[in-house]
Design a protein around this motif. Structure first.
Motif: not given
Length: 357
Positions: A294-305, A307-313
């Motif tokens: 799985l390749l991805y960009t930081d827009g995935v792991i830096e996406c927040r809900d 409450s401000g929590a990052f996406y737990p990829l």
């Protein structure tokens, strides 16, 4: 012929004209319902084009003239004022509808150009390349946008399939320009049979030269750079070689476990300076049939809900119980959109790769 909303909705302003006219004709001369006729062209403009809006406006004016004729004659000041006001408003509403339709046509042309640009800049990745099965997804953060600063591409290499995924610093047209430079350089290098460090140096120099060229023209593009992964997936061997230029590491999914492929010596992001080939180091990891990369960009792991929590990829990828790259990409895409409540703060791209035995 397919039913269109305007075919049924046109009955609303027509009925309004008929009802107002009939009631006003039979009402005492002291009661004036004619001004309500202005609602007919206004309602029509909400769902029909300028031609139909103008026709309904003309019909409303004719109805007002009939009312005036039966209520003391058209030459009375009151009826002349009502007719004049109705004509002015009908013309204004028709012009407004024409301008809106013209804007929508122009917007449609812009969208079609954006789609074409996306297909040129981000060519759809093939679903299968040799023993590899590939699935990808691109999510633009900007509303109505088709492309942004994230990029990916695939080209053949000697005995391998070469893949790049990257993320340009910044947003908007400058980021799209940088992405186009890198993707063009990547595709143009396919015939040169460069080594993996060599292609990384080539891409870095292309981005650096472009930024320096723009800076000489007075732009601030000299501050731009691109984080990227360049990978060779070998056709005959059970491994993948990669050069990491400041990009989030890929994830390897094997037997329900998720492993981050962290390199020991990551290189600087592309474009910060013109680096020679020996400044890039390729590192090798196992990649066997049945594995998923799985390749991805930081827009995935830096996406927040909210409450401000990052996406737990890593956790979400580990909880996936499907099969195949397409299933993984679809699952993560839907889960990411739910996590962000539909509003991503940055562009996001993901590529899932499986190797057949």
């Amino acid at each position: 012929m397919a039913w269109r909303p305007s075919y049924g909705l046109i009955a609303v302003p027509l009925a309004l004209i008929v009802v107002v006219t009939v009631i006003d004709i039979h009402a005492p001369t002291t009661v004036h319902l004619g001004p309500f006729l202005v609602a007919a062209p206004a309602i029509t403009a909400s769902f029909a084009g300028p031609g139909l809006t103008g026709a309904i406006g003309a019909l409303a004016v004719a109805a007002q003239a009939v009312i005036g004729h039966l209520h003391g004659g058209l030459m009375t000041a009151n009826h002349q004022a009502q007719i004049a006001a109705l004509i002015v408003i009908s013309v204004f509403v028709t012009i407004f509808r024409y301008a809106r339709d013209r804007h929508e046509r122009q917007l449609g042309q812009v969208r079609s150009v954006a789609v074409a640009a996306q297909q040129v800049l981000l060519r759809p990745l093939p679903h299968r390349v040799g023993p590899l099965r590939i699935a990808s997804v691109y999510i633009a953060a900007e509303a109505e946008a088709q492309i942004g600063g994230d990029l990916y591409a695939v080209v053949p290499a000697p005995g391998a399939t070469r893949i790049v995924i990257g993320d340009v610093r910044g947003k908007g047209l400058p980021a799209i320009g940088e992405a186009s430079v890198l993707v063009g350089a990547f595709h143009g290098s396919a015939y040169r049979n460069l080594s993996l460090p060599g292609i990384a140096a080539h891409l870095g120099n292309a981005v650096y030269w472009n930024a320096a060229h723009l800076a000489n023209g007075g732009s601030e593009a000299d501050e731009s750079f691109v984080t990227a992964l360049v990978l060779d997936i070998q056709e005959d061997g059970p491994f993948v070689a990669l050069v990491n230029c400041g990009h989030p590491p890929p994830l390897l999914l094997r037997d329900g476990q998720v492993r981050s492929l962290d390199v020991g010596e990551p290189a600087l992001p592309l474009g910060i300076s013109g680096l020679p080939e020996d400044q890039y180091k390729a590192e090798t990891f196992g990649f066997e049939p049945g594995d998923l990369l799985l390749l991805y960009t930081d827009g995935v792991i830096e996406c927040r809900d909210r409450s401000g929590a990052f996406y737990p990829l890593v956790d979400r990828a580990g909880s996936w119980n499907g099969s195949g790259p397409q299933s993984l990409v679809r699952y993560l895409h839907d889960d990411l959109i739910r996590h962000a409540d539909g509003n991503l703060g940055d562009d996001a791209a993901m590529i899932a790769i499986a190797k057949s035995s």
